[in-house]
Design a protein around this motif. Structure first.
Motif, PDB file in Angstrom:
ATOM      1  N   VAL A   1       0.840  -1.210   0.000  1.00 59.73           N
ATOM      2  CA  VAL A   1       0.000   0.000   0.000  1.00 59.73           C
ATOM      3  C   VAL A   1       0.873   1.257   0.000  1.00 59.73           C
ATOM      4  N   ILE A   2       1.946   1.225   0.799  1.00 59.43           N
ATOM      5  CA  ILE A   2       2.879   2.356   0.840  1.00 59.43           C
ATOM      6  C   ILE A   2       3.459   2.619  -0.549  1.00 59.43           C
ATOM      7  N   SER A   3       3.814   1.557  -1.264  1.00 56.82           N
ATOM      8  CA  SER A   3       4.384   1.730  -2.605  1.00 56.82           C
ATOM      9  C   SER A   3       3.378   2.385  -3.542  1.00 56.82           C
ATOM     10  N   LEU A   4       2.084   2.070  -3.394  1.00 55.02           N
ATOM     11  CA  LEU A   4       1.062   2.691  -4.241  1.00 55.02           C
ATOM     12  C   LEU A   4       0.962   4.191  -3.969  1.00 55.02           C
ATOM     13  N   PHE A   5       1.115   4.562  -2.706  1.00 50.04           N
ATOM     14  CA  PHE A   5       1.144   5.989  -2.382  1.00 50.04           C
ATOM     15  C   PHE A   5       2.349   6.669  -3.035  1.00 50.04           C
ATOM     16  N   LEU A   6       3.478   5.976  -3.080  1.00 52.08           N
ATOM     17  CA  LEU A   6       4.661   6.560  -3.716  1.00 52.08           C
ATOM     18  C   LEU A   6       4.452   6.724  -5.222  1.00 52.08           C
ATOM     19  N   PHE A   7       3.818   5.746  -5.871  1.00 55.82           N
ATOM     20  CA  PHE A   7       3.514   5.877  -7.296  1.00 55.82           C
ATOM     21  C   PHE A   7       2.612   7.094  -7.546  1.00 55.82           C
ATOM     22  N   PHE A   8       1.630   7.243  -6.670  1.00 55.47           N
ATOM     23  CA  PHE A   8       0.706   8.373  -6.806  1.00 55.47           C
ATOM     24  C   PHE A   8       1.451   9.699  -6.643  1.00 55.47           C
ATOM     25  N   ALA A   9       2.370   9.743  -5.669  1.00 52.90           N
ATOM     26  CA  ALA A   9       3.133  10.970  -5.442  1.00 52.90           C
ATOM     27  C   ALA A   9       3.980  11.316  -6.670  1.00 52.90           C
ATOM     28  N   ALA A  10       4.621  10.295  -7.259  1.00 51.30           N
ATOM     29  CA  ALA A  10       5.457  10.534  -8.442  1.00 51.30           C
ATOM     30  C   ALA A  10       4.621  11.066  -9.595  1.00 51.30           C
ATOM     31  N   TYR A  11       3.440  10.484  -9.774  1.00 50.93           N
ATOM     32  CA  TYR A  11       2.544  10.936 -10.833  1.00 50.93           C
ATOM     33  C   TYR A  11       2.143  12.400 -10.639  1.00 50.93           C
ATOM     34  N   GLU A  12       1.777  12.775  -9.423  1.00 49.78           N
ATOM     35  CA  GLU A  12       1.359  14.148  -9.134  1.00 49.78           C
ATOM     36  C   GLU A  12       2.485  15.142  -9.392  1.00 49.78           C
ATOM     37  N   ILE A  13       3.705  14.744  -9.017  1.00 53.67           N
ATOM     38  CA  ILE A  13       4.850  15.639  -9.210  1.00 53.67           C
ATOM     39  C   ILE A  13       5.096  15.886 -10.699  1.00 53.67           C
ATOM     40  N   LEU A  14       5.099  14.810 -11.497  1.00 54.38           N
ATOM     41  CA  LEU A  14       5.364  14.955 -12.937  1.00 54.38           C
ATOM     42  C   LEU A  14       4.249  15.736 -13.629  1.00 54.38           C
ATOM     43  N   LYS A  15       3.026  15.488 -13.242  1.00 53.43           N
ATOM     44  CA  LYS A  15       1.906  16.207 -13.839  1.00 53.43           C
ATOM     45  C   LYS A  15       2.014  17.702 -13.563  1.00 53.43           C
ATOM     46  N   GLU A  16       2.352  18.042 -12.340  1.00 50.90           N
ATOM     47  CA  GLU A  16       2.465  19.455 -11.969  1.00 50.90           C
ATOM     48  C   GLU A  16       3.646  20.121 -12.663  1.00 50.90           C
ATOM     49  N   ALA A  17       4.734  19.355 -12.852  1.00 54.91           N
ATOM     50  CA  ALA A  17       5.952  19.935 -13.428  1.00 54.91           C
ATOM     51  C   ALA A  17       5.810  20.226 -14.914  1.00 54.91           C
ATOM     52  N   PHE A  18       5.188  19.312 -15.671  1.00 57.13           N
ATOM     53  CA  PHE A  18       5.230  19.439 -17.125  1.00 57.13           C
ATOM     54  C   PHE A  18       3.877  19.683 -17.797  1.00 57.13           C
ATOM     55  N   PHE A  19       2.796  19.558 -17.064  1.00 57.94           N
ATOM     56  CA  PHE A  19       1.485  19.724 -17.699  1.00 57.94           C
ATOM     57  C   PHE A  19       0.647  20.848 -17.094  1.00 57.94           C
ATOM     58  N   SER A  20       1.205  21.489 -16.097  1.00 57.88           N
ATOM     59  CA  SER A  20       0.491  22.636 -15.520  1.00 57.88           C
ATOM     60  C   SER A  20       0.713  23.869 -16.394  1.00 57.88           C
ATOM     61  N   LYS A  21      -0.368  24.640 -16.640  1.00 60.70           N
ATOM     62  CA  LYS A  21      -0.267  25.840 -17.481  1.00 60.70           C
ATOM     63  C   LYS A  21       0.060  27.089 -16.674  1.00 60.70           C
ATOM     64  N   GLU A  22       0.052  26.953 -15.387  1.00 61.31           N
ATOM     65  CA  GLU A  22       0.321  28.118 -14.543  1.00 61.31           C
ATOM     66  C   GLU A  22       1.822  28.342 -14.411  1.00 61.31           C
ATOM     67  N   GLU A  23       2.214  29.615 -14.540  1.00 61.13           N
ATOM     68  CA  GLU A  23       3.612  29.991 -14.321  1.00 61.13           C
ATOM     69  C   GLU A  23       3.842  30.241 -12.838  1.00 61.13           C
ATOM     70  N   ARG A  24       4.842  29.639 -12.317  1.00 54.05           N
ATOM     71  CA  ARG A  24       5.122  29.783 -10.894  1.00 54.05           C
ATOM     72  C   ARG A  24       6.233  30.805 -10.676  1.00 54.05           C
ATOM     73  N   VAL A  25       5.987  31.716  -9.759  1.00 57.78           N
ATOM     74  CA  VAL A  25       7.003  32.704  -9.375  1.00 57.78           C
ATOM     75  C   VAL A  25       7.468  32.363  -7.968  1.00 57.78           C
ATOM     76  N   ILE A  26       8.763  32.083  -7.839  1.00 60.81           N
ATOM     77  CA  ILE A  26       9.292  31.651  -6.545  1.00 60.81           C
ATOM     78  C   ILE A  26       9.792  32.864  -5.771  1.00 60.81           C
ATOM     79  N   GLN A  27       9.330  32.959  -4.529  1.00 63.57           N
ATOM     80  CA  GLN A  27       9.749  34.041  -3.635  1.00 63.57           C
ATOM     81  C   GLN A  27      10.424  33.461  -2.396  1.00 63.57           C
ATOM     82  N   HIS A  28      11.234  34.291  -1.767  1.00 67.74           N
ATOM     83  CA  HIS A  28      11.899  33.899  -0.522  1.00 67.74           C
ATOM     84  C   HIS A  28      12.619  32.549  -0.682  1.00 67.74           C
ATOM     85  N   THR A  29      13.425  32.493  -1.723  1.00 64.89           N
ATOM     86  CA  THR A  29      14.120  31.231  -2.028  1.00 64.89           C
ATOM     87  C   THR A  29      15.017  30.783  -0.888  1.00 64.89           C
ATOM     88  N   GLU A  30      15.638  31.760  -0.213  1.00 63.40           N
ATOM     89  CA  GLU A  30      16.546  31.397   0.879  1.00 63.40           C
ATOM     90  C   GLU A  30      15.807  30.680   2.013  1.00 63.40           C
TER      91      GLU A  30
END
Length: 402
Positions: A86-115
């Motif tokens: 079950v834990i491994s399935l949660f990890l697969f889901f997490a990986a999917y969410e990360i990739l979807k957000e990184a390459f398929f999101s249309k919103e431009e992200r502005v990073i503040q307070h990087t430090e």
């Protein structure tokens, strides 16, 4: 039982510690991901959230795994392996969410307070590194797949934290590395999930014990002089514990003595192989009728003792009176060596001019079910005739009882 209870308590403590650590890290990462707008940090927060859920499952499964009942007499050990899947399935889901957000999101992200984001990730990286190493050692010592899976998740968290720091540092210096760092984190998460999933599924499908471990168990069994052969040996894993199913051929003994021998073999296996829950041993007498007799002789077939015999002649005597004299076996005139050989070649009676003197040799022959027949006959033919006549008289007298 005391040791098993102690191990159970330690497992629960480590699982609880992981739960607290992931709770703190999840909250920190979500808060600072919202403050900074970092996709990589948000990916890390999702990763930590999956680890948090995984830790809850680990804690519950570890608590339930050792419980036994009439309905589940073999325990609920496999709950640990179910939890790891079950834990491994949660990890697969997490990986999917990360990739979807990184390459398929249309919103431009502005990073503040990087430090601030870098500071949070440094703290998270140090905490996950220390705890994952300590938990991994505990998982190996306690042989817990759930703790092992949890330690691997936290280690994956450490590696992904390192990647996120690199991405944030690049962003701080003007390079847009945030989403690429998030993608690398996803790969780490997916790999970790696959390792845990495949390991858990093997156990759920009753994968055999490792070959090396089975060979070790075989050596333990064969070290007992009463054992003639192993007909089969099977082992499986459930949670932290191992189960063995063994079928042995033993020298002919009384029921009471055979039961003692089996108990002795079981005890020795449990002493030398960790985390054995139960050992089921089915045994059969190696031969249920007839006799195999060994005669200690010199090169002229004169009967000798254990210290001066140079050959062993074996004779198979069937219940209906058939006699088969086998080819002689050359030996060194040494009590211990001859005793070792006789205890391993399925002998019922050894005929000699005198009993062995050393207690060790007598004891080994006794444990192997070998009776020493001390004869005054001088030659092999005379001694064989003596045994045959005695055996025929015995079988005739007790025919209805045999």
């Amino acid at each position: 039982m005391v040791e098993k209870a102690s191990n159970q308590t330690q497992k629960e403590r480590w699982a609880l510690g992981s739960l607290l650590l992931n709770s703190v890290l999840t909250v920190l990462k979500f808060v600072f991901a919202l403050i900074t707008g970092s996709l990589a940090l948000m990916a890390e927060a999702i990763h930590s959230l999956s680890d948090l859920v995984a830790s809850v499952i680990s804690l519950i499964s570890v608590k339930l795994a050792a419980k036994k009942s009439s309905e589940y007499p073999y325990g609920l050990y496999k709950l640990e392996n179910i939890a790891s899947v079950v834990i491994s399935l949660f990890l697969f889901f997490a990986a999917y969410e990360i990739l979807k957000e990184a390459f398929f999101s249309k919103e431009e992200r502005v990073i503040q307070h990087t430090e601030l984001a870098i500071g949070v990730m440094v703290v998270a990286m140090i905490a996950t590194f220390i705890y994952s190493r300590l938990e991994l050692k505990a998982a190996k010592r306690l042989n817990s797949p759930a703790l092992m899976a949890d330690a691997q998740h936290i280690w994956a968290d450490f590696l992904s934290s390192l990647i996120v720091i690199v991405g944030l540092a690049g962003t701080y210096f003007g390079y847009n590395l945030d989403k690429y760092a998030a993608a690398v984190v996803a790969l780490f998460v997916f790999y970790s999930g696959w390792e845990i999933f495949s390991s858990g599924m093997k156990v759920l499908l009753d994968v055999s014990l490792e070959k090396e471990e089975l060979e070790k168990i075989k050596k333990i069994i064969y070290s007992h002089p009463a054992v003639v052969d192993i007909k089969h040996i099977r082992g499986r894993v459930a949670g932290s514990f191992k189960f063995l199913d063994i079928e042995l051929l033993l020298h002919n003994f009384s029921l009471r003595e055979t039961h003692r021998i089996v108990d002795e073999i079981e005890r020795k296996i449990k002493e030398e192989v960790p985390n054995i829950d139960s050992v089921f041993i089915h045994y059969e007498p190696v031969r249920q009728e007839g006799l195999r007799i060994a005669f200690l002789v010199d090169e002229n077939k004169n009967i000798k003792g254990f210290k001066d015999a140079v050959q062993i002649i074996t004779v198979d005597l069937s219940e209906n009176g058939n006699i088969q004299v086998n080819a002689p076996l050359d030996v060194e005139p040494d009590e211990k060596e001859i005793g070792d050989i006789l205890s391993k070649i399925n002998i019922d009676i050894v005929v000699a001019s005198i009993h062995p003197e050393e207690f060790e040799v007598r004891w080994k022959l006794t444990k192997a079910g070998v009776m020493v027949w001390e004869t005054e006959k001088e030659t092999f033919d005379e001694a064989l005739k003596e045994i045959i006549n005695s055996y025929r008289e015995f079988t005739k007298k007790h025919k209805g009882e045999l």
